[in-house]
Enzyme design. Structure first.
Site: not given
Length: 335
Positions: A237, A266, A298
């Site tokens: 994370r 993000e 991601h």
């Protein structure tokens, strides 16, 4: 009548895989490209459940609006649930489910890809040779064999990372709030303290959940304890790392390499095409300016197998809820 599910943050690949998996369940899936937040909770009007992803903001206000619209279930199609106010959901009587495991191999393999690309400068070599430059200047790497790696978090993903890295002949140190000593003995690794991992590791890779205790665990204080030139990998994370402190470490060369599949801010960029826009996030722009940093969007989870597992587990969670069955993947608020 089929239950209606509002699927937020849906990309074409999400629609394809969920429509395929839904052939077994027969839900009415309504896809929205927007993230769930307080402003677009209204998109779930007349829906029985919502399906959300990592960039949703299911805060108390959004959850209250969902309840008013008749939504009784939030189905996360990811493992993390830090973006859901579980207390508010419990108070409103909305159940929350997630996908605890979709493919630890996918994330472990992407973690390894970041390590190897940074070490051997594959990203830079790719660009250089395309321009006809076959010089090796600046591409000197190191043997991973014999180096020490610190794995922070040994859940399913962390354990898979350990198993993958064993083939490199590395000295593996591990940290977890709940250490699995049987696993450590079987795999020949050592559980230790965070401080020892910081002090001894040539590479540190993060696979722990984001909690109050782990938020910004990589910061100026922890960086100061690390070896000069350390490699830091984060496929967990974004807020596990204080990005501005990481940048300071890159500038001072305390950090020699950084591989980031996640970023603390993000939400406005990842999964979107912003190539025609001016980047207004100065911190992200600075990160991208370093040639010893790789940022991916991601995408560590993004394999065919993982996507199929995500869709099937998510729809099965929803099916179990409406059937009144035990929710094996429920996330329960704990005061």
């Amino acid at each position: 009548m089929a239950y209606k599910i509002a699927v937020y943050d849906a990309k074409p690949y999400d629609e394809a895989v969920f429509n395929k998996a839904n052939e077994k369940y027969g839900f009415e899936l309504i896809f929205h490209k927007e993230h769930l937040d307080t402003n677009n909770a209204i998109l779930a009007s007349e829906c029985d459940a919502v399906c959300i992803f990592v960039n949703a903001n299911a805060n108390a206000t959004a959850i209250k609006k969902l309840k008013q619209l008749g939504v009784n279930l939030i189905a996360l199609r990811c493992a993390g649930f830090n973006n859901v106010d579980l207390k508010a959901a419990a108070e409103e009587g909305i159940r929350v489910v997630r996908v605890p495991e979709y493919s630890p191999h996918a994330i472990a393999e992407h973690t390894l890809a970041l390590m190897l690309s940074l070490n051997r400068k594959v990203h830079r070599a790719f660009l250089r040779t395309r321009d006809g430059n076959f010089s090796l200047h600046g591409f000197l790497g190191f043997d991973m064999n014999g180096k020490t790696i610190g794995v922070i978090g040994t859940g399913r993903i962390g354990k898979t990372v350990v198993q993958v890295l064993k083939g490199f002949g590395m000295d593996i140190l591990a940290y977890d709030v709940y250490p699995d000593h049987a696993f450590a003995e079987k795999e020949g690794i050592t559980y230790t303290t965070l401080d020892e991992i910081y002090a001894k590791s040539d590479i540190i890779t993060l696979h722990c959940p984001l909690t109050k205790e782990t938020e910004y665990m990589i910061c100026d204080t922890s960086l100061a304890k690390m070896k000069d030139g350390v490699m830091i990998i984060n496929t967990g994370r974004g807020k596990l790392i204080h990005t501005k402190h990481l940048i300071d470490g890159l500038i001072s060369r305390k950090v020699g390499y950084a591989g980031l599949d996640v970023y603390e801010e993000e939400g406005n960029y990842f999964y979107e095409d912003r190539s025609d826009s001016i980047m207004t996030d100065d911190v992200l722009a600075r990160l991208l300016s370093f040639n010893n940093v790789i940022v991916t969007s991601h995408q560590a989870f993004f394999t065919q197998e993982a996507m199929s597992n995500i869709a099937n587990t998510t729809l099965n969670n929803i099916s179990d809820f409406f059937a009144g069955k035990t929710l094996v993947n429920e996330v329960v608020f704990k005061p």
